[in-house]
Scaffold this motif. Structure first.
Motif, mmCIF file in Angstrom:
data_model
loop_
_atom_site.group_PDB
_atom_site.id
_atom_site.type_symbol
_atom_site.label_atom_id
_atom_site.label_comp_id
_atom_site.label_asym_id
_atom_site.label_seq_id
_atom_site.Cartn_x
_atom_site.Cartn_y
_atom_site.Cartn_z
ATOM 1 N N TYR A 168 52.344 -42.690 -0.786
ATOM 2 C CA TYR A 168 52.633 -44.105 -1.025
ATOM 3 C C TYR A 168 52.648 -44.855 0.296
ATOM 4 O O TYR A 168 53.237 -44.382 1.282
ATOM 5 C CB TYR A 168 53.984 -44.251 -1.731
ATOM 6 N N SER A 195 51.193 -51.264 -2.421
ATOM 7 C CA SER A 195 51.802 -52.407 -3.097
ATOM 8 C C SER A 195 51.732 -53.653 -2.229
ATOM 9 O O SER A 195 51.501 -53.579 -1.032
ATOM 10 C CB SER A 195 53.256 -52.089 -3.444
ATOM 11 N N LYS A 202 46.333 -49.457 2.550
ATOM 12 C CA LYS A 202 44.916 -49.711 2.777
ATOM 13 C C LYS A 202 44.492 -49.196 4.147
ATOM 14 O O LYS A 202 43.399 -48.652 4.303
ATOM 15 C CB LYS A 202 44.662 -51.217 2.667
ATOM 16 N N ALA A 205 44.212 -45.493 3.832
ATOM 17 C CA ALA A 205 43.005 -45.144 3.083
ATOM 18 C C ALA A 205 41.773 -45.311 3.966
ATOM 19 O O ALA A 205 40.886 -44.448 3.978
ATOM 20 C CB ALA A 205 42.891 -46.017 1.835
ATOM 21 N N VAL A 215 39.137 -40.215 -1.088
ATOM 22 C CA VAL A 215 40.370 -40.970 -1.311
ATOM 23 C C VAL A 215 40.233 -41.847 -2.545
ATOM 24 O O VAL A 215 39.201 -42.478 -2.772
ATOM 25 C CB VAL A 215 40.712 -41.866 -0.095
ATOM 26 N N LYS A 216 41.278 -41.863 -3.336
ATOM 27 C CA LYS A 216 41.367 -42.808 -4.447
ATOM 28 C C LYS A 216 42.505 -43.761 -4.113
ATOM 29 O O LYS A 216 43.557 -43.335 -3.618
ATOM 30 C CB LYS A 216 41.690 -42.037 -5.725
ATOM 31 N N TYR A 217 42.264 -45.014 -4.382
ATOM 32 C CA TYR A 217 43.238 -46.025 -3.963
ATOM 33 C C TYR A 217 43.652 -46.834 -5.183
ATOM 34 O O TYR A 217 42.802 -47.281 -5.958
ATOM 35 C CB TYR A 217 42.582 -46.929 -2.928
ATOM 36 N N CYS A 218 44.933 -46.973 -5.391
ATOM 37 C CA CYS A 218 45.366 -47.817 -6.493
ATOM 38 C C CYS A 218 46.660 -48.512 -6.110
ATOM 39 O O CYS A 218 47.330 -48.118 -5.155
ATOM 40 C CB CYS A 218 45.538 -47.023 -7.782
ATOM 41 N N LEU A 219 46.978 -49.528 -6.835
ATOM 42 C CA LEU A 219 48.245 -50.209 -6.599
ATOM 43 C C LEU A 219 49.305 -49.587 -7.502
ATOM 44 O O LEU A 219 49.002 -48.770 -8.369
ATOM 45 C CB LEU A 219 48.099 -51.707 -6.857
ATOM 46 N N ILE A 220 50.518 -50.040 -7.307
ATOM 47 C CA ILE A 220 51.623 -49.353 -7.981
ATOM 48 C C ILE A 220 51.517 -49.479 -9.499
ATOM 49 O O ILE A 220 52.056 -48.667 -10.238
ATOM 50 C CB ILE A 220 52.973 -49.861 -7.446
ATOM 51 N N ASN A 221 50.761 -50.452 -9.993
ATOM 52 C CA ASN A 221 50.615 -50.562 -11.449
ATOM 53 C C ASN A 221 49.781 -49.422 -12.023
ATOM 54 O O ASN A 221 49.829 -49.156 -13.209
ATOM 55 C CB ASN A 221 50.033 -51.928 -11.838
ATOM 56 N N GLY A 222 49.005 -48.778 -11.174
ATOM 57 C CA GLY A 222 48.203 -47.652 -11.653
ATOM 58 C C GLY A 222 48.870 -46.314 -11.415
ATOM 59 O O GLY A 222 48.274 -45.268 -11.641
ATOM 60 N N LEU A 223 50.104 -46.376 -10.971
ATOM 61 C CA LEU A 223 50.804 -45.142 -10.591
ATOM 62 C C LEU A 223 50.880 -44.138 -11.728
ATOM 63 O O LEU A 223 50.556 -42.970 -11.569
ATOM 64 C CB LEU A 223 52.206 -45.512 -10.101
ATOM 65 N N HIS A 225 49.085 -43.661 -14.208
ATOM 66 C CA HIS A 225 47.810 -43.051 -14.601
ATOM 67 C C HIS A 225 47.410 -41.962 -13.625
ATOM 68 O O HIS A 225 46.756 -41.002 -13.992
ATOM 69 C CB HIS A 225 46.706 -44.099 -14.622
ATOM 70 N N ASN A 226 47.779 -42.158 -12.363
ATOM 71 C CA ASN A 226 47.270 -41.264 -11.339
ATOM 72 C C ASN A 226 48.197 -40.110 -11.027
ATOM 73 O O ASN A 226 47.762 -39.113 -10.456
ATOM 74 C CB ASN A 226 46.978 -42.065 -10.067
#
Lengths: 353, 492
Positions: A168, A195, A202, A205, A215-223, A225-226
């Motif tokens: 994170y 976030s 970023k 990453a 690397v896969k990058y997502c914001l906390i809303n995708g947490l 799922h990942n």
């Protein structure tokens, strides 16, 4: 009578009223005692150019070295009695006004004050200054540079081929660990969760992608799922509390919570300099409130939020992760469970003398 | 120029306007393309568009029989669902309409059936007149089984039933029919079809039993009249049926209009004063709910902004402005502009999604909006809802979901990932960030599945329910035969 300007509404969030501090964002009004190196550092801190807990610690000590180098004991005074109270204190105050001091900075400053107090009165100025600067260098090397190396090499052991590491935001020691693991030829993937508003992940990453890590990058809303894809969760720390709780970038607790629910091991990478005897039960008593305007997206509907009555923006910096979500803390003194934080902290302080 | 052709920004309002003039087939294609291009999105606009389109389908349908109409609606519904399978409300509305038509048809048929029932009843004494003994027993049992016609059966012609009637009438004073007079009537009652006796209870037509002599006199005439009246009724009812189906769809459209206000009506039962309520993203339903509560109570609302997909709408909702890109597509003539919560005297604290765990310990209630609710009590909501619900669970904070019944879907997929839609990664990493865009895998889910154990209460327009009760509401609203209407391979 001149028409009175409408009274500016109080925009502090009631729950966090005790945390609000005006933040200095320019050198205007800075005391004349403040050293130029510290002035610059203060601005870098308030603009998050120097952001991480360790980076701020190192930068502060480097700046203080410059302060000490340019210091001359006034006649009729001794370095031991004069330096701390008359020279260092204004610097510290200024830095704290730019951005509240991190816990590691507090630890380091306490150590520095102790070192200064131990200087013999009879030692000549130049020698004493050199001794202090050398001590600072040793401190940085031992507590940060080598500590990071030890932590990274010990954490690399935990990364196996085929692992999917979820992390994170950004931590320098995690970046170092992942890069070392990649250089050692381990095959793993990384998921970086990030976030608003700092988007520190970023940078991590980008650095990892730069050396060829997948690397896969997502914001906390995708947490949620990942988290299923991850095999291990590595977290950085701002501080470790004596009751085993982790004090870290806001959102860390959510990641640890999800990891715990999905039965993924959570490893915290943390230098012992970040350990504190303080305890925390929630994220509200002790925290840092960043300026609310940092949440405003340029051109968005929030730009005029100040005119909307009763609307408040809350920009917290840290949260506290319960100890039961953490399986292991990787430190330079070994891998310990959260319950051992106070023990390690005491050992560290005793060895410091 | 699009700006010159005012109103041709494709959205729900434009679609509804075009619906009045377009050919039906063109309208269907229009909606399909709007759904595919996501120019109508989110539950309510999709539901409204679907309902209006189906209304047109029914109105334009050349009437032959119910089966054909059902088939036609299934076919249109199937195309709409295929256009955007993740907008589950489209399927829900189609199912509601199908179920409603089936109900109307059944009502109609049962009327016919009761007609035929009375015919057979008339017929049966005719057949049995050759043997007087069975006629008598039937006469006794039917008379006692249909107590309301007691007076009628007590007419001068029916003296042959005196033995049973006499014993029953004396204690009741002749006005109140006996509930169960004898064991014989009980047994025969069980033998008779319930529908028939119910019809006899309510029918005003003279009892065939009270007039057996006339029936015997002209057996052919009686049945002939009945057959003619049935044919007449079928012809009349198909016209009625169409009108009733149309008014049924209009009722559904009205429900879509009122659903938020109905749910808001329960607000004050669930919110006490000085509460701290956490909500996520922006939703008209939740906003109306909180506004209604704000009429009587003072409380604080913490809003998580739902970055990066809905933050603009959320920001617009809390500041009371219209988001630039959402203003046109979301705003319809049906949806009026809502005043922000702050205008109602509520303190609103906007915060990032990451701060949820930090402030959850001071929150009293979490109120979530939904995209769709599925039959097991789980829900599909804006991405990030799951961690909010989970954090609430960890802190033992109750989670309330505000959702209209129209969002409740009978579908129950085993693989919840199939319900999740993924959005534009450009919202997370901008395209000018070339190096990252090229090398980074970016994940931007639009929705989260929240399992039922993380939800404490559902508030729908029908009231408040436990998640475990939702299957019952599903059963009330949809016919089992319509659940898989869009999957022909699952139909039997």
């Amino acid at each position: 009578a001149t028409p009175e300007a409408p009274k500016k509404e109080d925009k502090t969030v009631e729950l966090f009223r005790h945390l609000y501090k005006p933040r200095v964002t320019s050198i205007a009004g800075a005391g004349k005692d403040v050293h130029p190196a510290v002035l610059a550092l203060g601005l870098q801190m308030s603009s998050y150019t120097i952001c991480g807990s360790c980076a701020r610690l190192v930068a502060t000590l480097q700046a203080f070295k410059k302060v000490i180098e340019s210091y001359a004991t006034p006649p009729g005074n001794t370095l031991t009695r004069h330096l701390t109270s008359h020279v260092l204190s204004p610097q510290i105050e200024y830095l704290a006004a730019c951005r509240p001091l991190s816990i590691s900075m507090g630890n380091a400053i306490r150590w520095l004050k102790l070192e200064i107090s131990k200087v013999d009165i009879d030692v000549p100025d130049a020698e004493a200054k050199k001794g202090l600067c050398d001590a600072i260098d040793v401190f940085i090397r031992e507590r940060v540079t080598f500590a990071d190396q030890v932590i990274a090499s010990s954490a690399v052991e935990k990364i196996k081929d085929g692992d999917v590491i979820l992390t994170y935001a950004k931590s320098s020691v995690i970046q170092r660990t992942l890069m070392t693991a990649h250089q050692e030829g381990r095959k793993f993937r990384v998921i970086v969760v990030d976030s608003r508003p700092l988007h520190e992940g970023k940078h991590l990453a980008a650095a990892l992608v730069g050396i060829g890590i997948e690397v896969k990058y997502c914001l906390i809303n995708g947490l949620s799922h990942n988290i299923q894809d991850a095999t291990k969760v590595l977290l950085g720390a701002h501080a470790m509390m004596s009751n085993g709780r982790l004090f870290s970038r806001i959102g860390t607790a959510l990641v640890a919570m999800e990891a715990n629910e999905a039965d993924k091991p959570v490893l915290v990478l943390c230098e012992t300099i970040k350990f504190t005897e303080r305890v925390a039960l929630d994220s509200i008593v002790h925290n840092e409130i960043a300026p609310a305007d940092e949440l405003v997206i340029p051109g968005g509907p929030l730009e005029k939020w100040g005119d909307v009555k009763k609307l408040q923006l809350c920009n917290l910096m840290y949260d506290v992760t319960p100890a039961e979500y953490i399986q292991m803390i990787v430190t330079e003194s070994g891998n310990v469970p959260p319950t051992s934080v106070p023990v390690l902290h005491r050992l560290g302080n005793e060895s410091q003398g | 120029m699009p700006s010159v052709q005012a109103g041709y920004a494709p959205n729900l309002g434009v679609f509804l306007k075009a619906l009045k003039t377009q050919q039906l087939e063109a309208s269907i294609e229009h909606l399909i393309s709007l759904l595919k291009r996501r120019q109508i999105r989110n539950s309510r606009p999709c539901a409204i568009a679907t309902a209006h389109l189906l209304l047109r389908v029914v109105a334009r349908f050349k009437w032959t029989d119910i089966g054909k109409l059902l088939q036609r609606i299934q076919e249109v519904g199937q195309r709409l669902v295929e256009a955007q399978p993740k907008e589950m409300v489209v399927g829900n509305i189609v199912r509601r309409v199908l179920g409603m038509i089936r109900d109307e048809a059944k009502e109609d048929r049962s009327e016919d059936m009761s007609d035929t029932a009375s015919i057979t009843q008339i017929d049966s004494p005719q057949r049995e007149t050759s043997d007087p003994a069975p006629l008598r027993t039937i006469g006794v049992s039917t008379a006692t089984a249909s107590p309301l016609r007691f007076g009628a059966s007590n007419a001068p012609g029916s003296t042959d039933t005196d033995s049973d009637d006499g014993s029953a009438r004396t204690p009741q004073g002749g006005h109140r029919p006996p509930l169960m007079t004898s064991h014989t009537s009980y047994a025969v009652l069980n033998g008779l079809p319930v529908q028939q006796s119910m019809f006899n209870l309510l029918s005003a037509t003279p009892s065939p039993l009270s007039t057996p002599p006339q029936q015997i006199d002209s057996p052919q005439a009686g049945s002939g009249i009945n057959a003619a009246s049935v044919a007449q009724r079928v012809a009349a009812s198909s016209k009625d049926l169409k009108a009733e189906v149309i008014s049924g769809i209009e009722e559904i459209i009205d429900e879509l209009d009122q659903v938020d206000d109905q749910m808001a009506g329960y607000a004050q039962e669930h919110i006490h004063s000085n509460e701290v309520i956490l909500t996520h993203s922006s939703s008209t339903s939740v906003q109306k709910f909180l506004l209604k509560a704000a009429e009587k109570r003072k409380f604080t609302v913490i809003v998580a902004e739902s970055y990066p997909n809905d933050h603009q709408a959320t920001h617009a909702a809390v500041t009371g402005s219209v988001a630039p890109d959402l203003g046109s597509s979301e705003d319809t003539s049906l949806e009026m502009f809502l005043k922000p919560l702050t205008a109602a005297g509520i303190t609103v604290v906007l915060t990032t999604d990451a701060a949820i765990f930090a402030i959850m310990s001071r929150v009293n209630k979490v109120i979530l909006a939904t995209h769709a609710v599925i039959a097991n009590g789980g829900l599909i909501a804006a991405a990030g809802a799951r961690i909010i619900a989970k954090a609430a669970k960890v802190h033992k904070i109750p989670v309330i979901v505000v959702s209209g019944v129209y969002k409740l879907s009978p579908e129950y997929p085993f693989e919840f990932e199939s319900l999740i839609e993924y959005g534009d990664p450009g919202r997370i990493v901008k395209y000018h960030d070339g190096n990252l865009v090229d090398n980074l895998e970016i994940d931007n889910p639009l929705y989260d599945y929240v399992p039922p154990d993380l939800v404490d209460l559902y508030i729908t327009n029908l009231g408040a329910h436990a998640p475990s009760y939702l299957y019952r509401i599903v059963a009330d609203h949809y016919k089992p035969e319509d659940i898989n209407f869009h999957k022909p391979e699952l139909q039997f």
